[in-house]
Scaffold this motif. Structure first.
Motif, PDB file in Angstrom:
ATOM      1  N   GLY A 111       0.810  -1.230   0.000  1.00  0.00           N
ATOM      2  CA  GLY A 111       0.000   0.000   0.000  1.00  0.00           C
ATOM      3  C   GLY A 111       0.828   1.258   0.000  1.00  0.00           C
ATOM      4  N   TYR A 112       1.991   1.248   0.664  1.00  0.00           N
ATOM      5  CA  TYR A 112       2.710   2.522   0.572  1.00  0.00           C
ATOM      6  C   TYR A 112       4.095   2.470  -0.021  1.00  0.00           C
ATOM      7  CZ  TYR A 112       3.224   1.683   5.728  1.00  0.00           C
ATOM      8  OH  TYR A 112       3.386   1.191   6.962  1.00  0.00           O
ATOM      9  N   GLN A 113       4.257   1.611  -0.960  1.00  0.00           N
ATOM     10  CA  GLN A 113       5.521   1.672  -1.698  1.00  0.00           C
ATOM     11  C   GLN A 113       5.568   2.925  -2.523  1.00  0.00           C
ATOM     12  OE1 GLN A 113       5.511  -0.877   0.410  1.00  0.00           O
ATOM     13  NE2 GLN A 113       7.480  -0.289  -0.396  1.00  0.00           N
ATOM     14  N   LYS A 114       6.686   3.586  -2.472  1.00  0.00           N
ATOM     15  CA  LYS A 114       6.920   4.621  -3.472  1.00  0.00           C
ATOM     16  C   LYS A 114       7.594   3.940  -4.663  1.00  0.00           C
ATOM     17  CE  LYS A 114       8.170   6.732   0.678  1.00  0.00           C
ATOM     18  NZ  LYS A 114       9.291   6.409   1.572  1.00  0.00           N
ATOM     19  N   ILE A 146     -16.759  -0.769  14.331  1.00  0.00           N
ATOM     20  CA  ILE A 146     -16.092   0.537  14.326  1.00  0.00           C
ATOM     21  C   ILE A 146     -14.860   0.496  13.416  1.00  0.00           C
ATOM     22  CG2 ILE A 146     -14.752   2.125  15.781  1.00  0.00           C
ATOM     23  CD1 ILE A 146     -16.822   1.340  18.058  1.00  0.00           C
ATOM     24  N   GLY A 147     -14.099  -0.593  13.506  1.00  0.00           N
ATOM     25  CA  GLY A 147     -12.931  -0.758  12.632  1.00  0.00           C
ATOM     26  C   GLY A 147     -13.329  -0.722  11.169  1.00  0.00           C
ATOM     27  N   ALA A 148     -14.433  -1.371  10.838  1.00  0.00           N
ATOM     28  CA  ALA A 148     -14.875  -1.394   9.441  1.00  0.00           C
ATOM     29  C   ALA A 148     -15.209   0.012   8.952  1.00  0.00           C
ATOM     30  CB  ALA A 148     -16.094  -2.319   9.307  1.00  0.00           C
ATOM     31  N   LYS A 149     -15.867   0.794   9.838  1.00  0.00           N
ATOM     32  CA  LYS A 149     -16.202   2.177   9.453  1.00  0.00           C
ATOM     33  C   LYS A 149     -14.924   2.980   9.172  1.00  0.00           C
ATOM     34  CE  LYS A 149     -20.724   2.179  10.373  1.00  0.00           C
ATOM     35  NZ  LYS A 149     -21.738   2.353   9.331  1.00  0.00           N
ATOM     36  N   ILE A 150     -13.973   2.839  10.060  1.00  0.00           N
ATOM     37  CA  ILE A 150     -12.720   3.590   9.895  1.00  0.00           C
ATOM     38  C   ILE A 150     -12.006   3.163   8.606  1.00  0.00           C
ATOM     39  CG2 ILE A 150     -10.399   3.908  10.823  1.00  0.00           C
ATOM     40  CD1 ILE A 150     -11.964   5.308  12.723  1.00  0.00           C
ATOM     41  N   ARG A 151     -12.027   1.883   8.345  1.00  0.00           N
ATOM     42  CA  ARG A 151     -11.369   1.409   7.123  1.00  0.00           C
ATOM     43  C   ARG A 151     -12.055   1.965   5.879  1.00  0.00           C
ATOM     44  NH1 ARG A 151     -10.851  -4.535   9.820  1.00  0.00           N
ATOM     45  NH2 ARG A 151      -9.181  -3.910  11.250  1.00  0.00           N
ATOM     46  N   ASN A 152     -13.365   2.169   5.966  1.00  0.00           N
ATOM     47  CA  ASN A 152     -14.062   2.759   4.818  1.00  0.00           C
ATOM     48  C   ASN A 152     -13.612   4.190   4.563  1.00  0.00           C
ATOM     49  OD1 ASN A 152     -15.542   0.596   4.057  1.00  0.00           O
ATOM     50  ND2 ASN A 152     -17.313   1.113   5.355  1.00  0.00           N
ATOM     51  N   LYS A 165     -10.665   5.191   4.571  1.00  0.00           N
ATOM     52  CA  LYS A 165      -9.381   5.244   3.886  1.00  0.00           C
ATOM     53  C   LYS A 165      -9.554   5.887   2.514  1.00  0.00           C
ATOM     54  CE  LYS A 165      -5.512   2.699   2.079  1.00  0.00           C
ATOM     55  NZ  LYS A 165      -4.814   1.429   1.876  1.00  0.00           N
ATOM     56  N   GLY A 166      -8.684   6.780   2.194  1.00  0.00           N
ATOM     57  CA  GLY A 166      -8.831   7.480   0.917  1.00  0.00           C
ATOM     58  C   GLY A 166      -9.651   8.739   1.088  1.00  0.00           C
ATOM     59  N   LYS A 167     -10.609   8.737   2.051  1.00  0.00           N
ATOM     60  CA  LYS A 167     -11.371   9.966   2.335  1.00  0.00           C
ATOM     61  C   LYS A 167     -10.726  10.691   3.516  1.00  0.00           C
ATOM     62  CE  LYS A 167     -15.389   7.210   1.148  1.00  0.00           C
ATOM     63  NZ  LYS A 167     -16.084   6.135   1.871  1.00  0.00           N
ATOM     64  N   GLY A 168      -9.477  10.924   3.424  1.00  0.00           N
ATOM     65  CA  GLY A 168      -8.790  11.668   4.477  1.00  0.00           C
ATOM     66  C   GLY A 168      -7.793  10.804   5.231  1.00  0.00           C
ATOM     67  N   LEU A 169      -8.089   9.549   5.388  1.00  0.00           N
ATOM     68  CA  LEU A 169      -7.169   8.665   6.098  1.00  0.00           C
ATOM     69  C   LEU A 169      -6.281   7.940   5.104  1.00  0.00           C
ATOM     70  CD1 LEU A 169      -9.284   7.092   8.942  1.00  0.00           C
ATOM     71  CD2 LEU A 169      -7.804   9.092   8.972  1.00  0.00           C
ATOM     72  N   GLU A 170      -5.028   7.877   5.431  1.00  0.00           N
ATOM     73  CA  GLU A 170      -4.045   7.250   4.548  1.00  0.00           C
ATOM     74  C   GLU A 170      -4.089   5.731   4.660  1.00  0.00           C
ATOM     75  OE1 GLU A 170       0.790   7.478   5.305  1.00  0.00           O
ATOM     76  OE2 GLU A 170      -0.608   8.342   6.742  1.00  0.00           O
ATOM     77  N   GLU A 171      -4.558   5.243   5.795  1.00  0.00           N
ATOM     78  CA  GLU A 171      -4.603   3.794   6.026  1.00  0.00           C
ATOM     79  C   GLU A 171      -5.706   3.512   7.031  1.00  0.00           C
ATOM     80  OE1 GLU A 171      -1.901   1.713   4.871  1.00  0.00           O
ATOM     81  OE2 GLU A 171      -2.113  -0.098   6.070  1.00  0.00           O
ATOM     82  N   ILE A 210      -3.733   7.428  14.070  1.00  0.00           N
ATOM     83  CA  ILE A 210      -3.589   7.222  12.626  1.00  0.00           C
ATOM     84  C   ILE A 210      -3.604   8.478  11.785  1.00  0.00           C
ATOM     85  CG2 ILE A 210      -4.398   4.840  12.672  1.00  0.00           C
ATOM     86  CD1 ILE A 210      -7.086   5.716  11.702  1.00  0.00           C
ATOM     87  N   THR A 211      -3.953   9.642  12.357  1.00  0.00           N
ATOM     88  CA  THR A 211      -3.880  10.818  11.495  1.00  0.00           C
ATOM     89  C   THR A 211      -3.420  12.071  12.241  1.00  0.00           C
ATOM     90  OG1 THR A 211      -5.007  12.216   9.891  1.00  0.00           O
ATOM     91  CG2 THR A 211      -6.315  11.512  11.761  1.00  0.00           C
ATOM     92  N   ASP A 212      -2.615  12.859  11.566  1.00  0.00           N
ATOM     93  CA  ASP A 212      -2.185  14.164  12.074  1.00  0.00           C
ATOM     94  C   ASP A 212      -2.881  15.285  11.327  1.00  0.00           C
ATOM     95  OD1 ASP A 212      -0.369  12.941  13.733  1.00  0.00           O
ATOM     96  OD2 ASP A 212       1.274  13.101  12.307  1.00  0.00           O
ATOM     97  N   ASP A 213      -3.646  14.908  10.323  1.00  0.00           N
ATOM     98  CA  ASP A 213      -4.258  15.913   9.473  1.00  0.00           C
ATOM     99  C   ASP A 213      -5.514  16.454  10.157  1.00  0.00           C
ATOM    100  OD1 ASP A 213      -4.273  16.800   6.359  1.00  0.00           O
ATOM    101  OD2 ASP A 213      -6.311  16.596   7.166  1.00  0.00           O
ATOM    102  N   VAL A 214      -5.526  17.770  10.404  1.00  0.00           N
ATOM    103  CA  VAL A 214      -6.610  18.359  11.181  1.00  0.00           C
ATOM    104  C   VAL A 214      -7.949  18.172  10.478  1.00  0.00           C
ATOM    105  CG1 VAL A 214      -7.514  20.489  12.172  1.00  0.00           C
ATOM    106  CG2 VAL A 214      -5.062  20.020  12.239  1.00  0.00           C
ATOM    107  N   GLU A 215      -7.986  18.400   9.173  1.00  0.00           N
ATOM    108  CA  GLU A 215      -9.245  18.251   8.436  1.00  0.00           C
ATOM    109  C   GLU A 215      -9.728  16.813   8.491  1.00  0.00           C
ATOM    110  OE1 GLU A 215     -10.971  20.790   7.389  1.00  0.00           O
ATOM    111  OE2 GLU A 215      -9.308  21.953   8.233  1.00  0.00           O
ATOM    112  N   ALA A 216      -8.817  15.891   8.203  1.00  0.00           N
ATOM    113  CA  ALA A 216      -9.193  14.477   8.196  1.00  0.00           C
ATOM    114  C   ALA A 216      -9.674  14.062   9.573  1.00  0.00           C
ATOM    115  CB  ALA A 216      -7.982  13.622   7.788  1.00  0.00           C
ATOM    116  N   TYR A 217      -8.985  14.558  10.589  1.00  0.00           N
ATOM    117  CA  TYR A 217      -9.341  14.200  11.953  1.00  0.00           C
ATOM    118  C   TYR A 217     -10.780  14.587  12.253  1.00  0.00           C
ATOM    119  CZ  TYR A 217      -8.858  13.526  16.967  1.00  0.00           C
ATOM    120  OH  TYR A 217      -9.011  13.076  18.256  1.00  0.00           O
ATOM    121  N   ARG A 218     -11.088  15.855  11.938  1.00  0.00           N
ATOM    122  CA  ARG A 218     -12.439  16.341  12.258  1.00  0.00           C
ATOM    123  C   ARG A 218     -13.504  15.570  11.520  1.00  0.00           C
ATOM    124  NH1 ARG A 218     -11.041  22.516  12.056  1.00  0.00           N
ATOM    125  NH2 ARG A 218      -9.907  22.600  14.027  1.00  0.00           N
TER     126      ARG A 218
END
Lengths: 280, 280, 280, 280, 280, 280
Positions: free
Chosen positions: E160-163, E210-216, E218-224, E256-264
């Motif tokens: 998932g995060y290979q450059k 709850i885990g399933a919701k968070i996994r959904n 991913k891509g909408k603000g969460l990197e993983e 899992i996130t430092d991004d303020v927007e994603a967090y909120r």
């Protein structure tokens, strides 16, 4: 009798004839280059037999010469330094001969695998070994070594994924005769798979067909086709009773791509082909 | 008598006259530069004889001087440091003279091959050697060495593939007299190929023609023309009975390009030319 | 008597007066800066006499002081470290004084040639030497050294090819008085060439004219004009009987450009000029 | 009596009062910060007296404390490592205290000059020294050292040429009280120049005016104004009888710019101003 | 009895059966690959059980073989060198076997975790271990080691995060059979959480949801997505009486996130879901 | 009694209770994470009390456990290597335990401050310490260490200035429970300033208001708000009789910005606010 698990580099070479099937006259060319002391460059995709060919030729040269000189293989990489090849002083004060110096002193076959990965200072070491001087200067020892007649220099690389920045310089390339390798023909590949995986001809033929399909997908999502080695792995799984589709996924498709899109598009085609050859 | 395979750097120089055919007055110029203690820079494409010329001149100087001083060749690369040239202390506490210091102390010929590959700290070592001071400071020894009269400094490089970032600085260039090298004329090249490959004149002439065709393709897909060395390799294969087309592919075309498009476009032309010179 | 070829750095300085012709009051300025203990910066193109001027002034200072202190020259480059200047412990446990420490302890002239090539950690070493503290801290020895009165600090560089990234910082520059160097006037250059190449005035004048033409081509294909040193080399070849055109090509034009277009455009002009001064 | 030219770092501090003229209340602020054990950051252009101020305060602290603790100055640069600050084991097995450890153990003033040049690992060393823990962990010794009460931490830099990539992090900045430095007022600068260059008031006033003109040119071709130090140098030359224009060129204008355009545009203005103050 | 807290690397392997629930036939595939001496590559997101699977299989192999060989884990990173894997001489003169050499000599399981982080020279070490040669050349010892039959080579990474720059080369990938890992099914994950966090089924089921919701997200603000491990941590907090919302924030969302927007944007949804499962 | 100024790392921990005011339930969370052996991550801006919190918790754990284990703090930076954490052989042949090994062996609290600054090879060291294995492999010793029950792993960083390239990987983040820190509420901050600066409530309240204004300017020219620490410094200056405006400039505004525009725009607002709270 317990198998020997530890050799000196200066004594390591194949002690039985490696299995190798000639593809296109490469044995003759390599032998004449050896006789004329011209260095040999092998070019071609991963897993198509370049390293095996070197082992095979090393065995032949030893047979022909009637004495055993080492096959010294160096897997090149960015951090390999000239000293790694030539040698260095140990803390004890003893000088430790590097692999290239071992090959030069013993008159063996020096094989630099994936030579384009090496840095310029590695490459430069082989320049005076690769022309008619056939010498290597070991500054640390204050000495110049000339290679004996049985010494030969071989390199290989995969031209398919050279980056511009990693291409060999012309002053390097123009020291070699070059032999282009490719995947073997279907008949030869079938025989190789049969022998190496221990499976029947029909199964091996099916895998050869599957391999061809995958290779066609190169450029359409896959960065590289599947090598003969992967087909052999799939054959081994099938021999052990794993279902052909699972075997082909795990051995052939999973290893070669991480790209989700590419995976999906190739996977469906693969499944159809596998089913057509291995009806359940 | 067994051939000597190991020399001290400080004693290594050609002991028989290297084969060299003058192209354009370069011997005279080099001799006068040597007499006037002006450093010499050789510029030209790979495989056109620059290194051979240095060996030849080193032999001549030794003959003229009536004593043997070493030819010290350094193959430059990015990782070569000033200490690699000057020397360093071993763990034993002994100072190991580097190749440049050997040449300075022994009054030999110091030859930096592909000098543009070297880093600035290598280049800087030769600045005070390359002007009228003719000195080298070895900080590790706390000493300044002045070169004796027989010492001379030579460098070479291929101006064809300098990157801007690797060009020599003017403060380096303006220490040298420069001799421009190029491929030899057809007549001279034919003679060289005959002698070195051990083939007849007609075959050598054909190879000279083939070489000229390939050189014309430079810029049209090929990054560099084929050197005389490659033509000699092809000549050797032909002498051994390998078909001229296979010999020319393996010795001339395969080594110089990895580019599939370039390969194909040049290959067809090459095949036609080979057939016209070597009708089967 | 055999010439001495090996000195300690701490004892090396010119033992006879170097040939130097003043151009524009630089001797006076340098002497007053020395008297006031202001560090001196020399700026100008390659081969215009900066290093020779330093040797000349070092000789004068020694004469004036009535005792011999060393001239310590450091050729700066990217890999020169602070420890290279200050010194380091040898494996034997002895501390080896670096060139800057030698100059400080002996009260000599420390000359950093092409100082802009040095890294920040080299530059930083000279900051406390270059203000009124006149000290150097050698952390490895746990000591602070103050320079004696006869010590002086000199640097030089060519402002013509500084890259932005390599410019000296203002905190460095503003420690120095700066003397701008340029090519000498025609009369002075003629005298220099006559003396150094051992040729007649008319030949030297012709070379001065040729040099002026080449310098005019700077910017029109040439990155830098030809230095006086190159004109001297050409003069030496002409004295040895080499034809003026060949001499000028090898000594002047070949070294300064690798650019094929620039070469051709300048070459024709050069040939015309050479012929006009040296009619055959 | 012969002057002492060599100190231990742990014993080096000004032994007479350095000349320093207060500009804007900075002495009081620094004293209170010292009393409250708050680290001090000095910001301002090159040559405006930051380092002199540190020497002056170190002298005052020693006078006040009634005992002499060292002033330890570290000139920061990219290659300065944490070990350079903390210390390291010598080959002899002895641990050599680095300058920061010397200052901590002796309770002296630790001054990091041009701190923004340092790498993160240097900066990080001062974090626990710069908050209320006042500790330094020396991993090599397996020890944690707490600074005694007389210890203080000072840093300086020139905010004018920080690159974004070299800015200090807020976690560093927010450990310090910061004093902003600038060029002194005309009256103060005149007095400084008179005293340091040993010239009369009228000459010093003229140089102060010239300095102001040059500083106005900052941004119009000049990257930085001339520091007081350069005006002092010019004053010294004038005292020695060098013509004011030559003195101002060599001491003020030549050092601060390499840009040909900037040089010319500033030079004419400078010449006019110099002539108006020093009519010939 | 006091627990053992220190092992030799050559003796470290799980001494009780690690808890592992099979997801999709991976145990069979791994066993056959082991039997056929094909290296195994595990691919999948962080925290989905790859490392646990390796521990489990190592335990099984030891049980099956009836003897204990080590599980040698190497956490790959950019600075890991070939010598780190192979070993090096200590100052005492003794050679210290690196982890890869330990595994080869003892016939254990060599596991390179996050193999894509490794540099080319690490990767290159495993090439000859990963084909039918099964050898490792240790240049420092001048020896070639062949792996015994019980040796096996495993690698893992998160595709998932290979450059692009960090992707494995095809010549590496095509040595392995690859098993794709993913998050476990809801039922299996519930059982894992129950067992590892020591909580009741209903709580574990809620966390799985709850885990399933968070996994959904991913891509909408969460990197993983959140791994099973984080759900277990939340379960442990809840068992200790911390409010479910605080537990889920601290254990699942905050890490899992430092991004303020994603967090909120994720936080509000999370709060609603937590409240619906854990009504107060 | 003379204060102890030197500790072994393995014995260093707070010996009196550090002053810490809880902000938002973080003490409970940290205690449960410690009990469950879950590693703790602290996130928040500089100077908001993260490091103080760690010291406070270390003190509490020692009180609770009834024995003193060390608090080992590592200030992370780009040049910190795995060996810096694990340890290395000294020249004497003795192995020097690195700080992480000290913490593991002694069962202490290992705190990696500004962990995002560390390189991958540092991060990788903590991976097996941060999951249920709780082990650290020290290759140099050929050993695997398991952490005792009292060991805990803490990291902190400021998410506000992570660059993309320096973000922690998910495989690292998903090993931790994370506690988000921020500036304290006005009431709590006022109490902190009163206690630490030794000033009256009204002055502390005024500084809290000033801090709030400055924090509002974040994004409008300021890269980061002023930390509580800076407000304390200003308070200390005011207590010493320095004028509030000078105190706030030197302690609050000067340290946090070098940008001339930002400085001016914030300065005027600051001056007004200071005057309104501290009428002269």
């Amino acid at each position: 009798m317990k198998k020997q698990l530890e050799w000196k580099i200066s004594e390591y070479s194949p002690d039985s004839e490696p299995f190798y099937m000639e593809v296109n006259g490469e044995i003759r060319l390599a032998e004449e280059a050896y006789a004329e002391k011209i260095p040999v460059m092998l070019k071609g995709p991963t897993g198509c037999g370049k390293s095996r060919f070197v082992q095979y030729m090393a065995y032949r040269f030893n047979q022909k010469n009637g004495r055993r000189t080492p096959l010294v293989t160096v897997n090149c990489h960015e951090d390999l330094t000239a000293d790694d090849l030539k040698g260095r002083y140990l803390l004890s004060g003893k000088f430790e001969d590097g692999p290239a110096l071992v090959a030069v002193k013993k008159g063996g076959l020096l094989y630099l695998d994936e030579v384009v990965e090496a840095r310029q200072d590695t490459i430069v070491v082989i320049h005076p070994l690769g022309d008619d001087r056939r010498i290597m200067t070991v500054e640390r020892l204050g000495k110049v070594f000339e290679a004996p007649d049985t010494f030969s220099l071989w390199v290989s690389y995969n031209p398919g994924y050279q980056k511009k920045t990693k291409d060999l310089k012309q002053s390097t390339k123009q020291r070699f005769v070059a032999i282009n390798f490719s995947y073997p023909s279907k008949d030869i590949e079938t025989q190789i798979i049969m022998k190496e995986a221990g499976i029947e001809q029909s199964t091996a033929q099916a895998l050869t067909q599957i391999g061809a399909k995958i290779r066609n997908a190169k450029g359409k999502g896959l960065e590289e086709g599947a090598s003969t080695r992967l087909l052999i792995n799939a054959g081994k799984f099938i021999r052990k009773g794993i279902s052909p589709l699972v075997a082909c996924e795990a051995a052939i498709l999973n290893p070669i791509t991480d790209d989700v899109e590419a995976y999906r598009s190739v996977h469906d085609g693969l499944a159809d082909v596998v089913r057509s050859f291995f009806p359940e």
